[in-house]
Design a protein around this motif. Structure first.
Motif, PDB file in Angstrom:
ATOM      1  N   MET A 123      59.463  11.079  46.012  1.00 36.26           N
ATOM      2  CA  MET A 123      60.042  12.301  46.558  1.00 36.26           C
ATOM      3  C   MET A 123      59.077  12.932  47.537  1.00 36.26           C
ATOM      4  SD  MET A 123      61.885  14.174  43.366  1.00 36.26           S
ATOM      5  CE  MET A 123      61.971  15.628  44.402  1.00 36.26           C
ATOM      6  N   GLN A 124      59.632  13.391  48.695  1.00 45.02           N
ATOM      7  CA  GLN A 124      58.775  14.052  49.672  1.00 45.02           C
ATOM      8  C   GLN A 124      59.601  14.915  50.635  1.00 45.02           C
ATOM      9  OE1 GLN A 124      58.468  10.443  52.940  1.00 45.02           O
ATOM     10  NE2 GLN A 124      56.698  10.868  51.732  1.00 45.02           N
ATOM     11  N   SER A 125      58.905  15.765  51.373  1.00 47.86           N
ATOM     12  CA  SER A 125      59.470  16.541  52.477  1.00 47.86           C
ATOM     13  C   SER A 125      60.654  17.406  52.071  1.00 47.86           C
ATOM     14  CB  SER A 125      59.852  15.610  53.633  1.00 47.86           C
ATOM     15  OG  SER A 125      58.750  14.860  54.057  1.00 47.86           O
ATOM     16  N   TYR A 126      60.429  18.280  51.114  1.00 43.99           N
ATOM     17  CA  TYR A 126      61.413  19.276  50.675  1.00 43.99           C
ATOM     18  C   TYR A 126      62.641  18.686  49.987  1.00 43.99           C
ATOM     19  CZ  TYR A 126      58.689  22.509  53.523  1.00 43.99           C
ATOM     20  OH  TYR A 126      57.656  23.261  54.049  1.00 43.99           O
ATOM     21  N   THR A 141      55.062  13.787  46.793  1.00 42.17           N
ATOM     22  CA  THR A 141      54.027  13.928  47.825  1.00 42.17           C
ATOM     23  C   THR A 141      54.256  15.202  48.627  1.00 42.17           C
ATOM     24  OG1 THR A 141      55.254  12.727  49.528  1.00 42.17           O
ATOM     25  CG2 THR A 141      53.872  11.421  48.045  1.00 42.17           C
ATOM     26  N   ASP A 142      53.311  15.540  49.449  1.00 41.63           N
ATOM     27  CA  ASP A 142      53.382  16.629  50.426  1.00 41.63           C
ATOM     28  C   ASP A 142      53.413  18.025  49.822  1.00 41.63           C
ATOM     29  OD1 ASP A 142      53.602  14.573  52.231  1.00 41.63           O
ATOM     30  OD2 ASP A 142      55.740  14.837  52.580  1.00 41.63           O
ATOM     31  N   ASN A 143      53.457  18.128  48.486  1.00 44.07           N
ATOM     32  CA  ASN A 143      53.592  19.439  47.840  1.00 44.07           C
ATOM     33  C   ASN A 143      54.799  20.219  48.370  1.00 44.07           C
ATOM     34  OD1 ASN A 143      51.241  19.166  46.241  1.00 44.07           O
ATOM     35  ND2 ASN A 143      49.981  19.685  48.007  1.00 44.07           N
ATOM     36  N   THR A 144      55.875  19.492  48.706  1.00 39.69           N
ATOM     37  CA  THR A 144      57.030  20.140  49.326  1.00 39.69           C
ATOM     38  C   THR A 144      58.326  19.856  48.584  1.00 39.69           C
ATOM     39  OG1 THR A 144      57.321  18.227  50.778  1.00 39.69           O
ATOM     40  CG2 THR A 144      56.005  20.043  51.622  1.00 39.69           C
ATOM     41  N   TRP A 145      58.228  19.325  47.395  1.00 41.61           N
ATOM     42  CA  TRP A 145      59.428  18.909  46.668  1.00 41.61           C
ATOM     43  C   TRP A 145      59.883  19.996  45.702  1.00 41.61           C
ATOM     44  CZ3 TRP A 145      58.306  18.689  41.453  1.00 41.61           C
ATOM     45  CH2 TRP A 145      56.935  18.696  41.151  1.00 41.61           C
TER      46      TRP A 145
END
Length: 198
Positions: free
Chosen positions: A160-163, A188-192
């Motif tokens: 999972m990534q990018s919101y 990833t990305d701390n955006t989920w």
């Protein structure tokens, strides 16, 4: 084919409802740009954008297997629209050269609902062996099994990534494997966004 090796669904709705229905042994080979979220869809490509969203409804007995995205994302299905998986559907043994061996669910208008079925033994040569869920896409898992998928780097079952949003109301992740982190699920990305309601 460039995209959608078996089926390219650009507009309207498609329901696959037959115990003998199969999308198998297809390939797509578009050269993709990872920064643009391009998608191959070795088996099926469901298109979605700001102007229209295609709909794919997979019913009991449908098998999507042994498809290959040779230059990019989504060995089995690339979903940019609205996709529903019913009990008795199998998405198995598909391969992506980069991301999303079984399903690549991407874009802000994309919605994947899993009401049952099996996503199993899919392979990604990078991330998201079973599923890659990204780009504000939504996945709702009400039932079913995601098992025995493999990613060479991260997210054997799902990346999972990018919101992206994932809501799990039932079902299970079983025996998935990654060569790096997240055998079952990697974020990833701390955006989920993660919602678990069991």
């Amino acid at each position: 084919a460039m995209s959608g090796g078996g089926i390219y669904l650009s507009k309207g709705s498609l329901e696959i409802d037959n115990d003998d229905a199969a999308v198998t042994d297809n390939s797509a080979s578009t050269t993709v740009d990872a920064n643009k979220g391009s998608c191959n869809g070795g088996g099926i490509y469901v298109v979605g954008n700001q102007d229209f969203v295609a709909k794919l409804d997979l019913k009991k007995g449908t098998v999507i297997s042994n498809n290959f995205a040779s230059n990019g994302f989504a060995g089995g299905v690339c979903n940019g629209g609205i996709m529903t998986i019913a009990d008795g559907v199998q998405i198995i043994k598909n391969t992506a050269k980069t991301y999303g061996g079984g399903i690549y669910n991407t874009a802000e208008w994309a919605k994947l609902t899993m009401n049952g079925g099996l996503i199993s033994e899919n392979t990604s040569l990078l991330d998201g062996g079973g599923i890659l869920n990204r780009g504000k896409a939504v996945m709702i898992m009400n039932d079913g099994v995601i098992s025995k998928n493999q990613a060479a780097t991260h997210g054997g079952g799902m990346l999972m990534q990018s919101y992206a949003t994932f809501e799990m109301n039932g079902g299970s992740f079983e025996e998935n494997f990654s060569g790096g982190t997240g055998g079952a699920i990697r974020t990833t990305d701390n955006t989920w966004t993660w919602v678990v309601v069991i």
